[in-house]
Design an enzyme around this catalytic site. Structure first.
Site, PDB file in Angstrom:
ATOM      1  N   ASP A  98      45.548  47.939  34.548  1.00 57.02           N
ATOM      2  CA  ASP A  98      44.714  48.755  35.092  1.00 57.02           C
ATOM      3  C   ASP A  98      43.030  48.105  34.634  1.00 57.02           C
ATOM      4  OD1 ASP A  98      44.581  46.616  32.296  1.00 57.02           O
ATOM      5  OD2 ASP A  98      45.377  48.557  31.266  1.00 57.02           O
ATOM      6  N   GLU A 120      53.151  48.428  36.527  1.00 59.78           N
ATOM      7  CA  GLU A 120      52.961  49.094  34.561  1.00 59.78           C
ATOM      8  C   GLU A 120      52.112  49.954  34.975  1.00 59.78           C
ATOM      9  OE1 GLU A 120      52.170  45.795  31.732  1.00 59.78           O
ATOM     10  OE2 GLU A 120      50.434  47.036  32.194  1.00 59.78           O
ATOM     11  N   GLU A 134      39.893  50.774  30.819  1.00 56.15           N
ATOM     12  CA  GLU A 134      41.038  50.244  31.644  1.00 56.15           C
ATOM     13  C   GLU A 134      42.092  52.271  31.667  1.00 56.15           C
ATOM     14  OE1 GLU A 134      40.357  46.467  30.028  1.00 56.15           O
ATOM     15  OE2 GLU A 134      40.200  48.343  29.483  1.00 56.15           O
ATOM     16  N   HIS A 210      39.361  41.146  21.058  1.00 58.52           N
ATOM     17  CA  HIS A 210      38.048  40.978  22.125  1.00 58.52           C
ATOM     18  C   HIS A 210      37.772  42.221  22.800  1.00 58.52           C
ATOM     19  CE1 HIS A 210      42.115  40.545  24.296  1.00 58.52           C
ATOM     20  NE2 HIS A 210      41.130  40.924  25.174  1.00 58.52           N
ATOM     21  N   ARG A 212      36.344  45.027  24.072  1.00 58.58           N
ATOM     22  CA  ARG A 212      35.096  45.767  24.185  1.00 58.58           C
ATOM     23  C   ARG A 212      34.637  46.686  23.227  1.00 58.58           C
ATOM     24  NH1 ARG A 212      31.776  44.555  29.817  1.00 58.58           N
ATOM     25  NH2 ARG A 212      33.887  43.398  30.865  1.00 58.58           N
ATOM     26  N   HIS A 243      37.786  33.969  22.762  1.00 60.48           N
ATOM     27  CA  HIS A 243      38.254  34.391  24.151  1.00 60.48           C
ATOM     28  C   HIS A 243      36.557  34.497  24.337  1.00 60.48           C
ATOM     29  CE1 HIS A 243      37.415  37.274  27.429  1.00 60.48           C
ATOM     30  NE2 HIS A 243      38.250  37.934  27.566  1.00 60.48           N
TER      31      HIS A 243
END
Length: 382
Positions: A98, A120, A134, A210, A212, A243
């Site tokens: 994604d 996936e 994603e 991490h 967003r 990250h």
């Protein structure tokens, strides 16, 4: 006999971890030519995975820039793929999951009328902005793909409800295949802080945070909760590979910097992460991949998000949705630390994500699609 030319396109570390064993499996199959194209959406972390699995890129777009945006990643990958596809002329393009690389790679293949296989496939939250970007990336790729390789039956059912075109296969998740290479009992960490951990006498929690959508107050609340858990449980240590995002690093330092028992370290490669999880007590994460990897190692997972596109693990009991609120995160973590029966049930639950043969099933499915074998492969069943 003409060999089927399959090009695997990926650009981030999570993609590389899950695609590397598939690239290897296809290369080992008679009747296939396996090509690898990197976009370089993430650079250093991507290169370390390639080295670990002994892979080399046939094409490398090297698109990463400082302060890159979603638009710049997508456009640079799309333009780069144009030249690659015109030169290589693959019979099939494989993309994974994604990411922006996934979407750009699938769109570029569509523009060249090359069929796309989506590894996936079928994960959904049905909230287009969470996870962002994603959820929209994988939904759009679902409309483009001709072959859909779903890790679980539930993922496949999502695609059937959406009436996607193309063939749907239930394969298991390729990350379980990858862990056959990475996890070793005699593994030595290259990070000195990890080698110094006392896994025998301390309960080590692996933390990643991490995403967003967790930027800002949610991340502060999550990390404050982690600080409380460590301070109130003297035998607990937390390892947090932070990250590289400046926003994430600033929040980690503000909330956890200098806290005894908390180890803020730089990102680690896949071998170190998998072996760290194999030795830890449990995992707290907003990552997608760790929700699949940790249960394969018998480690409970607390998901630091409001929803997950991996509900099978929640249903199986290997994963709990802890949310992002301070009180809820503290409550779930303390329950795992203080109630042995709860911990045991999660640790011993059956992992719904695979048996280590996903890559073989995908290779069989591609061979069947192109007429190299007569029987369609049987679906994976947990």
């Amino acid at each position: 006999m003409k060999r089927i030319k399959v090009m695997s396109v990926f650009g981030t570390r999570p993609e590389a971890i899950k695609m590397a064993p598939l690239v290897q499996a296809l290369a080992a199959r008679e009747g296939f030519e396996s090509l690898c194209c990197l976009t370089g959406q993430h650079r250093e972390m991507l290169d370390s995975v390639m080295e670990i699995f002994g892979l080399h890129a046939d094409y490398d777009l090297n698109i990463m820039q400082k302060q890159q945006t979603l638009s710049s990643i997508t456009t640079r990958a799309l333009l780069g793929m144009e030249t690659v596809l015109e030169e290589a002329k693959p019979d099939l393009v494989l993309v994974h999951g994604d990411t922006s690389t996934t979407f750009a790679g699938a769109l570029a293949a569509f523009y060249h009328k090359i069929p796309v296989g989506h590894v996936e496939a079928g994960l959904r939250t049905y909230d287009r902005y969470s996870p962002f970007p994603e959820e929209m990336n994988r939904t759009l790729v679902g409309d483009i793909a001709a072959l859909h390789f779903s890790p679980t039956a539930a993922n496949a059912e999502n695609l059937r409800r959406e009436a996607v075109r193309g063939e749907i296969f239930v394969t298991g998740n390729t990350v379980i295949d990858a862990m056959r290479t990475t996890v070793r009992g005699d593994f030595r960490f290259s990070d000195l802080a990890l080698n110094a951990l006392d896994f025998e006498n301390s309960r080590v929690i692996v933390l990643t945070c991490h995403r967003r959508e967790n930027y800002g107050q949610p991340m502060h609340d999550i990390l404050r909760a982690v600080r409380h858990v460590v301070v109130t449980h003297p035998d607990v240590e937390v390892v947090y590979p932070v990250h590289l995002s400046p926003a994430v690093r600033a929040c980690a330092q503000e909330e956890l910097g200098g806290v005894p028992g908390v180890h803020l370290i730089d990102p680690i490669d896949v071998e170190q992460m998998h072996n760290l999880m194999a030795r830890c007590h449990f995992v707290m994460t907003d990552s997608g991949g760790l929700q699949e990897e940790a249960p394969a190692l018998g480690k409970p997972v607390l998901v630091l998000r409001r929803e997950t596109e991996r509900p099978e693990a929640v249903a199986a009991g290997t994963v709990r949705l802890a949310g992002v609120e301070y009180d809820a995160v503290v409550r779930h973590a303390c329950e795992l630390l203080e109630q042995p029966d709860t911990y045991r049930r999660m640790a011993q639950a059956v992992n719904p994500y695979g048996d280590g043969n996903a890559c073989a099933r995908i290779a069989d499915a591609i061979a069947w699609h192109f007429g190299l074998q007569n029987e369609k492969p049987a679906d994976f069943r947990a």
